[in-house]
Design a protein around this motif. Structure first.
Motif, short mmCIF file in Angstrom:
data_model
loop_
_atom_site.label_atom_id
_atom_site.label_comp_id
_atom_site.label_asym_id
_atom_site.label_seq_id
_atom_site.Cartn_x
_atom_site.Cartn_y
_atom_site.Cartn_z
N GLN A 398 0.78 -1.20 -0.10
CA GLN A 398 -0.09 0.17 0.02
C GLN A 398 0.77 1.46 0.06
N ARG A 399 0.47 2.22 -0.72
CA ARG A 399 1.18 3.56 -0.95
C ARG A 399 0.38 4.63 -1.01
N ASP A 400 0.96 5.88 -0.67
CA ASP A 400 0.56 7.17 -0.75
C ASP A 400 -0.95 7.31 -0.34
N ASN A 408 8.44 4.89 2.35
CA ASN A 408 8.91 3.59 1.93
C ASN A 408 9.87 3.63 0.85
N LYS A 409 11.01 2.80 1.35
CA LYS A 409 12.17 2.63 0.84
C LYS A 409 12.06 1.74 -0.63
N GLY A 410 12.82 1.73 -1.64
CA GLY A 410 13.02 0.80 -2.64
C GLY A 410 12.14 1.26 -3.86
N LYS A 411 12.35 0.43 -5.05
CA LYS A 411 11.71 0.61 -6.11
C LYS A 411 10.34 0.04 -6.66
N THR A 412 10.11 -1.06 -5.69
CA THR A 412 8.96 -2.01 -6.11
C THR A 412 7.67 -1.63 -4.91
N SER A 413 6.62 -1.60 -5.57
CA SER A 413 5.21 -1.79 -4.58
C SER A 413 4.34 -2.64 -4.98
N TYR A 414 4.77 -4.10 -5.54
CA TYR A 414 3.92 -4.60 -6.31
C TYR A 414 4.54 -6.17 -6.11
N GLY A 415 3.64 -6.99 -6.27
CA GLY A 415 4.17 -8.48 -6.04
C GLY A 415 3.15 -9.32 -7.07
N PRO A 416 3.87 -10.48 -7.54
CA PRO A 416 5.54 -10.52 -7.54
C PRO A 416 6.20 -9.66 -8.12
N ASN A 417 7.56 -9.59 -7.59
CA ASN A 417 8.53 -8.52 -8.37
C ASN A 417 9.80 -9.39 -8.34
N SER A 418 10.79 -8.96 -9.27
CA SER A 418 12.01 -9.43 -9.25
C SER A 418 13.07 -8.56 -8.84
N LEU A 419 12.68 -7.26 -8.96
CA LEU A 419 13.77 -6.17 -8.73
C LEU A 419 13.87 -5.85 -7.21
N GLY A 420 12.95 -6.50 -6.26
CA GLY A 420 13.06 -6.48 -5.05
C GLY A 420 13.03 -7.45 -3.96
N ASN A 422 11.47 -9.89 -4.30
CA ASN A 422 10.04 -10.38 -3.98
C ASN A 422 9.53 -9.83 -2.68
N ASP A 423 10.31 -8.97 -2.08
CA ASP A 423 9.75 -8.50 -0.80
C ASP A 423 8.82 -7.35 -0.76
N PRO A 424 7.93 -7.18 0.07
CA PRO A 424 7.79 -8.20 1.12
C PRO A 424 6.92 -9.50 0.96
N GLN A 425 7.43 -10.54 1.50
CA GLN A 425 6.92 -11.85 0.83
C GLN A 425 5.63 -12.42 1.60
N GLN A 426 4.94 -13.15 1.24
CA GLN A 426 3.76 -13.77 1.98
C GLN A 426 4.27 -14.72 2.94
N ALA A 427 3.60 -14.64 4.28
CA ALA A 427 4.04 -15.50 5.25
C ALA A 427 3.26 -16.92 5.12
N LYS A 428 3.96 -18.11 5.01
CA LYS A 428 3.18 -19.18 5.35
C LYS A 428 2.53 -19.37 6.75
N ALA A 429 1.40 -20.29 6.79
CA ALA A 429 0.80 -20.55 7.95
C ALA A 429 1.74 -20.74 9.30
#
Length: 727
Positions: A398-400, A408-420, A422-429
């Motif tokens: 979420q942004r802006d 927020n630092k970094g280039k990516t604000s979407y997922g999946p991504n390869s430029l960052g 893939n962070d933040p990543q989904q947490a498994k159960a």
């Protein structure tokens, strides 16, 4: 010359451009079909669209979303409901682990203290209304857990007026001040509210609670809290069970008298807010125990009522409340607006190990709360306001938006991504990621309610049957007062018909008070929460006779009565008082945690017979008996106080409101001038005191001991009916 139609409507005032311009915007719904805001005719405005009669509400229900969205945005910036509130910080400490039932960490680890913020509120009134309105009280708790925030958003009553969120805007529109003249404020005693209630038999149970003493609590610290809805707990194995949440106050559950509530509203409309603040400031921290009723999934259908029906409770005799932890409020807010006003609760704020049921009122609230905060708190970043921030880091895409504070630092604000990475990543159960409970659902889309929701009266009757005689009298008086305020006789008559379904004697007594004939039964059709093209007979209320005749837990007469902590005691004093009388009783009361204030004709000091000076806390000009829990007439004051009209009224009013009264033996001349004359107990035995609530004793130490026992009983309602006092 003939009058224009517009002139006839406006009292012969000439038409003008402003009026002409408004003509095209005037809407008269008389004889018209209901439509959406875009003109589409509505077939069912009573039930939300669900995936089956007892299944989840569907997001595609555009009629529900339009109705609630419009409702949520009707008031700015004040909350639409629960506008008047009081808040406090505190901690929650678990007694016993619930790891067998839930993987929620704060309900597993007994070594952890979880920070909380609690907001209490009235519902119907505006921010400037009185604390003592007859109303439901909001009881919302935000747990700042290590898995994120969990909001337990409840009330001081365990049930609600309606079964489906589709009806919430209608309920609040009905109870709010009538739109043509914006009256009355913070009151349900008017035509539109009772018009709605008398047409909605599902409200029968809740209206009994609202007309009971639960609606006028003595203190926010002395009322229960309930999660209202049925929730689910989920353990590490993915196994679920149903749960009802309770808050049990350690000071007991106590109320004021209705006459007293009205007078407090004039004397101190901030009575509850001040009481909470002063208790915390003095170190008398309010405490509640968290209780749970746990119901295995296998038992979902074993009761005579439906667990998913928010107008029903689970009697404690059927499923005991297990007390699992304690909440202590120990710090007042530093800034009311920044904390109490800006705090945003949301029934959808849950953590792993807690999940929803298909309660249709709960399902609608999941949408409504976010929508409300967007307009009230300026946009989608209300979670960044300090009071709403979780104690754990927040990472998402979420942004802006308005009032964004996170950088927020970094280039990516979407997922999946390869430029960052893939962070933040989904947490498994296994990493603590939230997973919804897997439940098989009916795939049929319907606007309907399960037949199991159509028993509207058995629990209303159970509640009434469980009350003590004084409580039943208060309910009768409340109905008589509220319905007596109505201008439309037909609404009174229709409501009396509803009461016959709960208790015929109650209906007859209220009818007598209203000067109406005894009702024979409810108007037909009785149920108006039906689809437009359905058969009425298919939706008539089911009349069940509950196998449980009474539930003692529903009566306030069975609450804790073993403490006088934080009770405010008025000492009526005057020059010439006996210093030993005042000192001995005061020290005994303070030792038990009570608060003592000396009341006299004027501020300054009162002089004892030995010359000792005692500072006066309040004068009769600013103090009133309704602001205190008990009264002590100090020895040596009779000659002065018997000529003080305000002092006589003070005691008369305390007697009328059934409070504990202590009188030094030397004050008999003063008592002779009050309505207590001739009503003092003939003996000073403990049994007499606990029956009457009046202590008269020459020995200050013995008087103090007996007075403490009397105050702990809270009120002596039994003396209310036979001894009406014109105070």
């Amino acid at each position: 010359m003939a009058k224009h139609k517009s002139q006839e409507k406006s009292g012969n005032q000439p038409d003008n451009e402003k009026t002409k311009n408004l003509h095209s915007h005037i809407a008269d719904a008389s004889g018209e079909f209901m439509t959406t805001d875009h003109g589409v005719r509505i077939n069912d405005d009573q039930n939300s669209l669900k995936a089956g009669e007892r299944a989840a509400t569907l997001l595609e229900d555009f009629i529900l979303r339009e109705k609630i969205t419009h409702f949520d945005h009707e008031r700015i910036p004040e909350r639409i409901v629960h506008a008047r509130g009081s808040g406090a910080h505190g901690v929650f400490k678990l007694y016993n682990s619930l790891s067998t039932f839930t993987k929620a960490h704060f309900l597993n680890d007994t070594s952890v203290e979880t920070p909380v913020f609690v907001r209490f509120s009235t519902v119907a009134g505006s921010k400037g209304s009185t604390d003592l309105a007859r109303d439901v009280r909001g009881f919302a708790v935000k747990f700042y857990t290590q898995q994120g925030n969990f909001d337990l958003v409840g009330n001081n009553m365990p049930v609600f007026f309606i079964q489906d969120a589709m009806k919430f805007p209608d309920l609040i529109h009905a109870v709010k001040p009538e739109p043509d003249h914006e009256m009355p404020q913070a009151a349900s005693a008017h035509d539109t509210f009772w018009d709605f209630i008398s047409l909605m038999p599902e409200s029968a149970h809740m209206i009994m609670w609202a007309m009971s003493d639960r609606a006028i609590p003595r203190s926010l610290r002395m009322m229960e809290g309930f999660g209202v809805h049925t929730f689910r707990l989920i353990n590490e194995k993915g196994e679920g069970c149903f749960v009802k949440f309770h808050w049990k106050p350690l000071l007991g559950v106590h109320s004021v008298a209705w006459d007293e509530a009205q007078k407090i509203s004039g004397k101190d409309p901030d009575f509850h807010r001040r009481d909470l603040w002063e208790a915390i400031e003095s170190g008398a921290f309010p405490e509640w125990e968290l209780g749970v009723q746990l119901i295995p999934e296998a038992d979902e259908f074993k009761f005579e009522f439906d667990l998913l029906d928010p107008t029903k409770l689970i009697p404690e005799e059927l499923v005991p409340v297990q007390r699992i932890g304690k909440m202590t409020l120990n710090r007042n807010p530093d800034n009311f607006f920044a904390e109490t006003e800006q705090v945003a609760f949301h029934v959808g704020h849950i953590v792993p190990g807690i999940d929803f049921s298909n309660d249709p009122l709960l399902q609608g609230r999941l949408f409504s709360y976010t929508d409300t905060q967007l307009i009230r708190l300026g946009g989608p970043n209300f979670h960044e306001i300090p009071i709403n921030r979780p104690v754990v880091p927040v990472h998402n895409n979420q942004r802006d938006g308005f009032m964004r504070q996170t950088i927020n630092k970094g280039k990516t604000s979407y997922g999946p991504n390869s430029l960052g990475n893939n962070d933040p990543q989904q947490a498994k159960a296994r990493d603590g990621g939230f997973t919804s409970y897997q439940e098989r659902i009916d795939a049929k889309k319907v606007r309907a309610r399960s037949n199991s929701f159509f028993d509207h009266f058995s629990q209303a009757t159970l509640f009434f049957n469980s009350q003590s005689e004084p409580e039943k009298n208060h309910i009768k008086d409340a109905f008589s007062f509220e319905l007596g305020k109505l201008k439309t006789v037909a609404i009174r008559e229709r409501m009396l018909g509803i009461l016959t379904m709960i208790d015929k004697k109650l209906a007859e007594e209220v009818a007598l008070a209203l000067g109406l004939p005894s009702p024979k039964g409810p108007q037909q059709p009785i149920n108006h929460s039906i689809p437009a093209d359905a058969k009425q007979a298919d939706f008539e209320p089911i009349v069940l006779k509950s196998t449980l005749k009474e539930s003692p837990a529903l009566s306030m007469s069975n609450t804790v009565k073993n403490t006088i902590k934080t009770r405010k005691i008025a000492f009526l004093a005057a020059d010439g008082l006996e210093a030993d009388s005042l000192d001995t009783v005061k020290k005994a009361l303070l030792a038990e945690g009570a608060v003592v204030e000396i009341i006299a004709a004027k501020l300054g000091e009162v002089k004892a017979s030995d010359g000792t000076g005692f500072p006066v806390d309040q004068s009769f000009l600013t103090a009133a008996s309704v602001l205190y829990d008990a009264v002590y007439v100090v020895g040596g004051t009779a000659e002065v106080l018997k000529g003080e009209a305000n002092a006589i009224h003070f005691v008369n009013e305390a007697f009328k409101h059934c409070k504990a009264i202590a009188v030094d033996q030397q004050a008999t001349k003063f008592i002779a001038a009050t309505y207590l004359s001739g009503k003092l107990p003939k003996d000073a035995s403990d049994e007499t005191i606990l029956n009457e609530g009046i202590v008269m004793e020459a020995d200050p130490a013995r008087l103090a001991k007996q007075f403490i026992k009397a105050i702990a009983q809270h009120r002596f309602w039994e003396r209310e009916k036979p001894r009406k006092v014109p105070a």
